[in-house]
Scaffold this motif. Structure first.
Motif, PDB file in Angstrom:
ATOM      1  N   SER A 257      -1.527  -5.979 -40.630  1.00  0.00           N
ATOM      2  CA  SER A 257      -0.979  -5.154 -41.712  1.00  0.00           C
ATOM      3  C   SER A 257       0.132  -4.267 -41.165  1.00  0.00           C
ATOM      4  N   SER A 258       0.728  -3.483 -42.066  1.00  0.00           N
ATOM      5  CA  SER A 258       1.814  -2.579 -41.676  1.00  0.00           C
ATOM      6  C   SER A 258       1.322  -1.412 -40.834  1.00  0.00           C
ATOM      7  N   VAL A 259      -0.009  -1.209 -40.759  1.00  0.00           N
ATOM      8  CA  VAL A 259      -0.543  -0.092 -39.969  1.00  0.00           C
ATOM      9  C   VAL A 259      -1.403  -0.555 -38.797  1.00  0.00           C
ATOM     10  N   GLY A 260      -1.440  -1.857 -38.545  1.00  0.00           N
ATOM     11  CA  GLY A 260      -2.217  -2.352 -37.411  1.00  0.00           C
ATOM     12  C   GLY A 260      -3.051  -3.557 -37.780  1.00  0.00           C
ATOM     13  N   SER A 261      -3.952  -3.952 -36.904  1.00  0.00           N
ATOM     14  CA  SER A 261      -4.765  -5.146 -37.118  1.00  0.00           C
ATOM     15  C   SER A 261      -6.228  -4.857 -36.810  1.00  0.00           C
TER      16      SER A 261
END
Length: 245
Positions: free
Chosen positions: A162-166
């Protein structure tokens, strides 16, 4: 009372105006001076949404279909999280369902997270890309799966990006169990010298069917066969019968 005129030098450079002498960084009162006031704002980075998977239903007979539902939980965040995606790698014996006689209406790959689900019938993996989720909400991606191997398949591995991490998907609360199918299926093949419609009747109403031949042959099936003994009858010479249990 009129204010005194502002010097022309300051008029041409308003940014140079000094703060008012009435401005204070602290609070004064009849009890004394509070000292300088201080405030600090801390902005914490958004966390990666929770990512879990569950089978619906968690038990099927051989060849039946279950939905593997991946849930993305963005309840902890106050921002939209984008660029959602993952690839689900299936263990041996578990494949994407669809396109066969046991396809179930309503059990198709779907997403409430937007994006695109790629789930090809018979494949050993499925993928999702281009999704997003609003702040404080959850959404789900569903993939229909099937298996003919009795037992508990291995783990489905999937990592959400995702745009904020995995984050890796948590294991299902209840693992999938595949049990022996007490039923079977049958395909009827009609060979004839004269084309026409041939009927087949059985003590199992689900097998009452007909075959229209063209060019000397025709077939119908596979049809689900309930367990137990069946007494078939036929009209106009049913020539061949292929059965799979």
């Amino acid at each position: 009372m009129q204010r005194p005129p502002v010097p022309s030098a300051l008029m041409s450079h308003p940014a140079q105006l000094a703060p008012s002498t009435a401005h204070r960084d602290d609070l004064t009162s009849s009890l004394g001076n509070s000292g300088p006031a201080a405030a600090a704002l801390t902005v914490e980075a958004a966390t990666v949404p929770l990512f879990n998977q569950e089978y619906q239903p968690p038990q099927i007979v051989q060849g039946a279909v279950t939905n593997l539902v991946f849930t993305v939980d963005n309840s902890a965040n106050a921002i939209t999280v984008g660029s959602l995606g993952f690839t689900a790698n299936l263990p041996a014996g578990l494949t994407v369902a669809g396109g066969g006689a046991r396809s179930v209406i309503g059990m198709n790959a779907s997403s409430s997270c937007g994006g695109t689900v790629t789930a090809t019938p018979g494949a050993s993996s499925a993928s999702f890309a281009g999704g997003s989720i609003a702040p404080g909400t959850t959404c789900a991606v569903s993939v229909p799966l099937t298996s003919t191997s009795v037992g508990t398949p291995g783990t489905v591995s999937a990592t959400l990006t995702s745009s904020v991490g995995s984050v890796a998907a948590s294991a299902p609360t209840t693992p999938l169990v595949v049990v022996v199918n007490p039923d079977g299926n049958v395909t009827f093949v009609q060979n004839s010298d004269d084309d026409g419609t041939f009927t087949f009747a059985s003590t199992a109403a689900s097998l009452n069917t007909s075959i229209t031949t063209s060019g000397g042959t025709g077939s119908v099936g596979p049809l689900d066969v309930p367990g137990g003994e069946l007494t078939p009858s036929r009209k106009r010479g049913l020539r061949a019968l292929a059965t799979q249990r």
